[in-house]
Motif scaffolding. Structure first.
Motif, short mmCIF file in Angstrom:
data_model
loop_
_atom_site.label_atom_id
_atom_site.label_comp_id
_atom_site.label_asym_id
_atom_site.label_seq_id
_atom_site.Cartn_x
_atom_site.Cartn_y
_atom_site.Cartn_z
N ALA A 163 4.06 5.76 -5.37
CA ALA A 163 4.04 5.86 -6.83
C ALA A 163 3.02 6.91 -7.28
CB ALA A 163 3.72 4.50 -7.43
N GLY A 164 1.87 6.93 -6.63
CA GLY A 164 0.86 7.92 -6.98
C GLY A 164 1.36 9.34 -6.78
N VAL A 165 2.09 9.56 -5.69
CA VAL A 165 2.66 10.89 -5.43
C VAL A 165 3.66 11.27 -6.52
CG1 VAL A 165 4.07 12.24 -3.83
CG2 VAL A 165 2.26 10.76 -2.94
N LEU A 166 4.51 10.33 -6.89
CA LEU A 166 5.50 10.59 -7.94
C LEU A 166 4.84 10.89 -9.28
CD1 LEU A 166 8.14 7.82 -7.07
CD2 LEU A 166 8.41 10.30 -6.80
N LEU A 167 3.63 10.35 -9.46
CA LEU A 167 2.91 10.58 -10.72
C LEU A 167 1.98 11.79 -10.66
CD1 LEU A 167 2.12 6.85 -11.56
CD2 LEU A 167 3.81 8.33 -12.68
N GLY A 168 2.03 12.52 -9.54
CA GLY A 168 1.32 13.79 -9.48
C GLY A 168 0.11 13.86 -8.60
N LEU A 169 -0.28 12.75 -7.95
CA LEU A 169 -1.43 12.79 -7.05
C LEU A 169 -1.02 13.33 -5.69
CD1 LEU A 169 -3.00 9.26 -7.78
CD2 LEU A 169 -3.61 11.48 -8.82
N THR A 170 -1.99 13.86 -4.95
CA THR A 170 -1.69 14.22 -3.56
C THR A 170 -1.48 12.95 -2.75
OG1 THR A 170 -3.99 14.21 -2.83
CG2 THR A 170 -3.16 16.27 -3.77
N ARG A 171 -0.73 13.05 -1.65
CA ARG A 171 -0.47 11.85 -0.85
C ARG A 171 -1.76 11.29 -0.26
NH1 ARG A 171 3.82 9.30 0.63
NH2 ARG A 171 5.18 10.98 -0.14
N ASP A 172 -2.64 12.17 0.19
CA ASP A 172 -3.90 11.70 0.75
C ASP A 172 -4.71 10.92 -0.26
OD1 ASP A 172 -6.12 11.76 2.83
OD2 ASP A 172 -7.10 12.79 1.15
N LEU A 173 -4.85 11.46 -1.47
CA LEU A 173 -5.63 10.79 -2.51
C LEU A 173 -4.95 9.48 -2.93
CD1 LEU A 173 -7.91 10.60 -4.52
CD2 LEU A 173 -6.61 12.09 -6.08
N ALA A 174 -3.64 9.50 -3.08
CA ALA A 174 -2.92 8.30 -3.49
C ALA A 174 -3.07 7.19 -2.45
CB ALA A 174 -1.44 8.63 -3.72
N THR A 175 -3.00 7.57 -1.18
CA THR A 175 -3.13 6.58 -0.12
C THR A 175 -4.54 6.01 -0.07
OG1 THR A 175 -1.41 7.67 1.19
CG2 THR A 175 -2.88 6.16 2.36
N ARG A 176 -5.54 6.87 -0.19
CA ARG A 176 -6.92 6.39 -0.18
C ARG A 176 -7.18 5.44 -1.34
NH1 ARG A 176 -9.88 11.74 -0.59
NH2 ARG A 176 -11.70 10.42 -0.92
N LEU A 177 -6.67 5.77 -2.51
CA LEU A 177 -6.86 4.89 -3.67
C LEU A 177 -6.15 3.56 -3.47
CD1 LEU A 177 -6.44 7.48 -6.57
CD2 LEU A 177 -8.53 6.24 -5.97
N ALA A 178 -4.93 3.60 -2.92
CA ALA A 178 -4.17 2.37 -2.71
C ALA A 178 -4.88 1.46 -1.70
CB ALA A 178 -2.76 2.70 -2.24
N VAL A 179 -5.32 2.05 -0.58
CA VAL A 179 -6.02 1.26 0.44
C VAL A 179 -7.29 0.64 -0.12
CG1 VAL A 179 -7.29 1.41 2.62
CG2 VAL A 179 -5.07 2.53 2.40
N ALA A 180 -8.09 1.44 -0.81
CA ALA A 180 -9.35 0.93 -1.36
C ALA A 180 -9.11 -0.15 -2.40
CB ALA A 180 -10.15 2.08 -1.97
N THR A 181 -8.05 0.00 -3.19
CA THR A 181 -7.75 -0.98 -4.22
C THR A 181 -7.34 -2.33 -3.63
OG1 THR A 181 -7.09 0.76 -5.77
CG2 THR A 181 -6.29 -1.47 -6.22
N VAL A 182 -6.48 -2.29 -2.61
CA VAL A 182 -6.06 -3.54 -1.97
C VAL A 182 -7.23 -4.18 -1.24
CG1 VAL A 182 -4.56 -4.52 -0.18
CG2 VAL A 182 -3.64 -2.86 -1.81
N GLU A 183 -8.01 -3.36 -0.53
CA GLU A 183 -9.18 -3.87 0.18
C GLU A 183 -10.18 -4.50 -0.78
OE1 GLU A 183 -12.34 -2.27 3.55
OE2 GLU A 183 -11.66 -0.89 1.98
N GLY A 184 -10.46 -3.81 -1.88
CA GLY A 184 -11.43 -4.32 -2.85
C GLY A 184 -10.94 -5.57 -3.56
N ILE A 244 0.83 -1.20 0.00
CA ILE A 244 0.00 0.00 0.00
C ILE A 244 0.87 1.25 0.00
CG2 ILE A 244 -1.58 1.36 1.42
CD1 ILE A 244 -2.88 -1.32 2.26
N ASP A 245 1.89 1.24 0.83
CA ASP A 245 2.79 2.40 0.90
C ASP A 245 3.50 2.63 -0.42
OD1 ASP A 245 4.24 4.49 2.38
OD2 ASP A 245 5.97 3.16 2.16
N ALA A 246 3.95 1.54 -1.05
CA ALA A 246 4.64 1.67 -2.34
C ALA A 246 3.70 2.20 -3.42
CB ALA A 246 5.22 0.31 -2.76
#
Length: 282
Positions: free
Chosen positions: A193-214, A187-189
């Motif tokens: 990656a999302g931050v490096l690609l231009g997303l905010t850290r909050d949004l990137a983390t929320r997307l990563a968590v939801a993706t792994v959970e889903g 999730i952290d990785a």
């Protein structure tokens, strides 16, 4: 134990994260607050748990164990021998002892407790705190199917519960015991990656968590092999194929296998170190 529908008075020894999870599991399984004692070295923590759940903050361990038909050992592994020495003289015959202390073999309990004491060892993981855990239970020499069934009833509210022989608990530790750390690492990785690609850290983390959970929920609900599920996301020449090729090129699969092997070997070493010395008296 003649009746698995009974709810023996329970003593949870240790009020840390896993001890609290077991208190909530007992209450969810039908025990009343009056049925549960908790012991905790920190008086403030004992008061907190008593106020939050209505259970009795008991002291000391031996006194709590003497009232119980079910004793849950939820202390740190290095404290286990001390706790067993406290409770051994006070246990009533037939009391079931359930251990959630990581890495401490059944032989340690059976050597320290009165002859014939039934013991069940549990390897839980931290998602048990939110009812999404994975716990493996292994019986000691005197534990019967009734004792295992009672342990499963207690743990039912924490998530998946499986029975294994004790020899498999090091492998369980490597996959589900330590496994949440691998998932958090991923999730952290993904978030990084999302931050490096231009997303905010909050949004990137929320997307990563939801993706792994889903993804985990989809795998659980379909029962399909992970490769089949992965292929359904992977269009020929598409983005996912390109991404998975990079994971393979960087040895991610091999790294996960190596990590699990390291966790397995460390668990085995810790368990061997905890065993009583050959020829040690009971």
């Amino acid at each position: 134990m003649s009746d698995t529908t009974a709810r023996p008075h329970a003593a949870v020894l240790g009020g840390g994260v896993m001890g609290e999870a077991l208190i909530t599991a007992l209450l969810a399984a039908g025990w009343t607050p009056d049925d549960v004692d908790v012991t905790e070295r920190s008086a403030a923590r004992a008061t907190e748990l008593s106020g939050r759940y209505g259970v009795r903050a008991a002291d000391p361990n031996g006194k709590a164990a003497s009232r119980a038909g079910l004793v849950v050992v939820a202390v740190k592994p290095q404290v286990v021998p001390e706790v067993l020495a406290e409770i051994a003289p006070r246990l009533r015959p037939g009391t079931l002892v359930v251990s959630v202390a990581a890495g401490v073999p059944l032989a340690v309990y059976e050597a320290a407790l009165p002859e014939g004491t039934p013991v069940v060892r549990v390897m839980p993981n931290t998602p048990a705190l939110v009812g999404k855990g994975a716990s493996a239970i292994a019986p000691g020499a005197r534990a019967t199917d009734e004792h295992l069934a009672l342990t499963e009833r207690v743990l039912a509210a924490t998530g998946l519960v499986v029975r294994v022989p004790e020899k498999d608990l090091d492998a369980v530790t490597a996959i589900s015991g330590s496994g949440p750390a691998y998932a958090f690492y991923l999730i952290d990785a993904m978030a990084e990656a999302g931050v490096l690609l231009g997303l905010t850290r909050d949004l990137a983390t929320r997307l990563a968590v939801a993706t792994v959970e889903g993804s985990a929920a989809l795998a659980a609900s379909t029962g399909d092999h992970p490769v089949v599920l992965r292929e359904r996301v992977s269009s020929p020449g598409g983005t996912t194929v390109a991404a998975v090729a990079e994971l393979d090129a960087h040895g991610v699969r091999a790294g996960v296998v190596a990590a699990a092997r390291a966790a397995h070997d460390r668990s085995a070493a810790l368990g061997a170190a905890a065993l009583p010395a050959p020829g040690a008296e009971r």
